[in-house]
Design an enzyme around this catalytic site. Structure first.
Site, PDB file in Angstrom:
ATOM      1  N   HIS A   1      44.313  34.847  35.277  1.00  0.00           N
ATOM      2  CA  HIS A   1      44.603  33.256  35.803  1.00  0.00           C
ATOM      3  C   HIS A   1      44.781  31.980  34.669  1.00  0.00           C
ATOM      4  O   HIS A   1      45.686  31.339  35.289  1.00  0.00           O
ATOM      5  CB  HIS A   1      43.762  33.128  36.723  1.00  0.00           C
ATOM      6  CG  HIS A   1      43.342  33.695  37.875  1.00  0.00           C
ATOM      7  ND1 HIS A   1      41.876  34.264  38.019  1.00  0.00           N
ATOM      8  CD2 HIS A   1      44.180  34.087  39.120  1.00  0.00           C
ATOM      9  CE1 HIS A   1      42.378  35.755  39.576  1.00  0.00           C
ATOM     10  NE2 HIS A   1      43.084  35.471  39.233  1.00  0.00           N
TER      11      HIS A   1
ATOM     12  N   LYS B   1      36.990  36.589  54.050  1.00  0.00           N
ATOM     13  CA  LYS B   1      36.527  37.224  52.596  1.00  0.00           C
ATOM     14  C   LYS B   1      35.182  37.583  52.404  1.00  0.00           C
ATOM     15  O   LYS B   1      34.347  36.390  51.528  1.00  0.00           O
ATOM     16  CB  LYS B   1      37.835  36.431  52.005  1.00  0.00           C
ATOM     17  CG  LYS B   1      38.332  37.767  50.476  1.00  0.00           C
ATOM     18  CD  LYS B   1      40.169  37.302  50.737  1.00  0.00           C
ATOM     19  CE  LYS B   1      40.317  37.964  49.064  1.00  0.00           C
ATOM     20  NZ  LYS B   1      41.207  37.513  49.177  1.00  0.00           N
TER      21      LYS B   1
ATOM     22  N   ARG C   1      52.109  40.025  38.894  1.00  0.00           N
ATOM     23  CA  ARG C   1      51.743  41.063  37.853  1.00  0.00           C
ATOM     24  C   ARG C   1      53.299  41.526  38.345  1.00  0.00           C
ATOM     25  O   ARG C   1      54.359  41.692  37.584  1.00  0.00           O
ATOM     26  CB  ARG C   1      50.518  41.523  38.298  1.00  0.00           C
ATOM     27  CG  ARG C   1      49.551  40.459  37.981  1.00  0.00           C
ATOM     28  CD  ARG C   1      48.187  40.805  38.489  1.00  0.00           C
ATOM     29  NE  ARG C   1      48.377  40.550  39.855  1.00  0.00           N
ATOM     30  CZ  ARG C   1      46.873  40.521  40.588  1.00  0.00           C
ATOM     31  NH1 ARG C   1      45.898  40.417  40.157  1.00  0.00           N
ATOM     32  NH2 ARG C   1      47.524  40.026  41.545  1.00  0.00           N
TER      33      ARG C   1
ATOM     34  N   SER D   1      40.467  40.170  39.735  1.00  0.00           N
ATOM     35  CA  SER D   1      39.617  40.219  39.639  1.00  0.00           C
ATOM     36  C   SER D   1      38.793  41.520  40.694  1.00  0.00           C
ATOM     37  O   SER D   1      37.889  41.670  40.297  1.00  0.00           O
ATOM     38  CB  SER D   1      39.413  38.962  40.887  1.00  0.00           C
ATOM     39  OG  SER D   1      39.991  37.881  39.725  1.00  0.00           O
TER      40      SER D   1
HETATM   41  P1  ADP Z   1      44.339  35.908  46.434  1.00  0.00           P
HETATM   42  O1  ADP Z   1      43.066  36.263  46.662  1.00  0.00           O
HETATM   43  O2  ADP Z   1      44.542  34.779  46.217  1.00  0.00           O
HETATM   44  O3  ADP Z   1      45.154  36.628  45.696  1.00  0.00           O
HETATM   45  P2  ADP Z   1      43.473  35.603  43.491  1.00  0.00           P
HETATM   46  O4  ADP Z   1      42.615  35.319  42.350  1.00  0.00           O
HETATM   47  O5  ADP Z   1      43.519  37.600  43.197  1.00  0.00           O
HETATM   48  O6  ADP Z   1      43.782  35.648  44.792  1.00  0.00           O
HETATM   49  O7  ADP Z   1      45.060  35.900  42.988  1.00  0.00           O
HETATM   50  C1  ADP Z   1      45.341  34.259  42.913  1.00  0.00           C
HETATM   51  C2  ADP Z   1      46.385  34.349  42.277  1.00  0.00           C
HETATM   52  O8  ADP Z   1      46.787  34.863  40.626  1.00  0.00           O
HETATM   53  C3  ADP Z   1      48.207  35.039  42.768  1.00  0.00           C
HETATM   54  O9  ADP Z   1      48.974  34.722  42.582  1.00  0.00           O
HETATM   55  C4  ADP Z   1      48.479  36.105  41.772  1.00  0.00           C
HETATM   56  O10 ADP Z   1      49.094  37.401  41.623  1.00  0.00           O
HETATM   57  C5  ADP Z   1      47.563  35.550  40.570  1.00  0.00           C
HETATM   58  N1  ADP Z   1      46.690  36.116  39.529  1.00  0.00           N
HETATM   59  C6  ADP Z   1      45.922  37.654  39.548  1.00  0.00           C
HETATM   60  N2  ADP Z   1      45.575  38.016  38.309  1.00  0.00           N
HETATM   61  C7  ADP Z   1      46.817  37.556  37.710  1.00  0.00           C
HETATM   62  C8  ADP Z   1      46.603  37.683  36.325  1.00  0.00           C
HETATM   63  N3  ADP Z   1      46.509  38.519  35.743  1.00  0.00           N
HETATM   64  N4  ADP Z   1      47.717  37.326  35.769  1.00  0.00           N
HETATM   65  C9  ADP Z   1      48.862  36.040  36.537  1.00  0.00           C
HETATM   66  N5  ADP Z   1      48.577  36.355  37.630  1.00  0.00           N
HETATM   67  C10 ADP Z   1      47.845  36.570  38.209  1.00  0.00           C
END
Ligand code: ADP
Length: 161
Positions: A18, A42, A91, A129
Site C-alpha cells: 500500500h 466485512k 498486483r 493484507s
Molecule cells: P480492498 O478490500 O478494497 O481490496 P485492500 O486494503 O485490500 O482493500 O486494498 C486497497 C487497495 O490497495 C486495492 O486497490 C489493492 O489492489 C491495493 N493493494 C493491496 N495490496 C497491494 C500491494 N501489495 N501493492 C499494491 N497495491 C496493493
C-alpha cells in the site's frame, strides 16, 4: 487546479505494498486521501481507529497525504471531498476481474469519476493484507512486509509479544 485522488481500501492492516502505491501516486497527484472503508459486513482484524492510526504512523509527516474513513458508497464519498479520481493498485492478474467489475459499477453510478490503476512494485506483487494475516497468525516472519509499527501491532494482536 490541484490533482486530488482518493485511495480507498480496507487497509486491514496497511502493508508496504500500500505504501509503495501511495509513493507512486504522489508522482502523479498533488494530494492523496487514503480512505479506510468502514464495512460492517466485512470481518476485520483491526478496528477502523486502529487502521487509521497505523496508516498515520506509517505515512509519517507527508502534508500531501490525508487520512480519512468513510461509510457507504465510494462514489458518494469521492464527491463529498470534491475529488474526481479514485486510485487503486493492481498486483497480479487476479486483481483485474474484481477491479474491473467495481470500476464498471462505479462508472455507472457516477460517470464523472475516473479510476486510475497503478501497478505495484515488484517486491509487493504477492503481498495482500489477508495473506499477511494468515502468515502472522501462525507465527510466520512477516518482517519487511509491513512498516515496523504495524509489525508490532500484529504481534500484539496475535499475542506473540
Ligand atoms: P480492498 O478490500 O478494497 O481490496 P485492500 O486494503 O485490500 O482493500 O486494498 C486497497 C487497495 O490497495 C486495492 O486497490 C489493492 O489492489 C491495493 N493493494 C493491496 N495490496 C497491494 C500491494 N501489495 N501493492 C499494491 N497495491 C496493493
Amino acid at each position: 487546479m490541484t490533482k486530488l485522488a482518493v485511495y480507498p481500501g480496507s487497509f486491514d492492516p496497511i502493508t508496504n505494498g500500500h505504501l509503495d502505491l501511495i509513493q507512486r501516486g504522489l508522482r502523479i497527484f498533488d494530494t492523496i486521501i487514503v480512505a479506510v472503508a468502514k464495512n460492517p459486513a466485512k470481518q476485520s482484524l483491526f478496528t477502523v481507529e486502529e487502521r487509521l492510526e497505523m496508516i498515520r504512523v506509517a505515512v509519517g509527516d507527508k502534508p500531501r497525504v490525508k487520512i480519512d474513513s468513510f461509510q457507504g458508497l465510494l462514489v458518494d464519498y469521492v464527491r463529498s471531498v470534491n475529488a474526481r479520481i479514485v486510485l487503486r493498485g493492481l498486483r497480479a492478474v487476479t486483481d483485474f476481474e474484481y477491479e474491473f467489475q467495481m470500476n464498471m459499477m462505479n462508472r455507472r453510478l457516477e460517470p464523472e469519476i475516473e479510476t486510475v490503476f497503478l501497478m505495484t512494485g515488484l517486491p509487493w506483487v504477492f503481498l495482500s493484507s489477508s495473506i499477511l494475516k494468515e502468515a502472522a497468525v501462525h507465527g510466520g516472519n512477516i518482517e519487511g512486509m509491513v512498516p515496523p509499527y504495524v509489525f508490532k501491532q500484529l504481534k500484539r494482536k496475535f499475542g506473540q509479544e
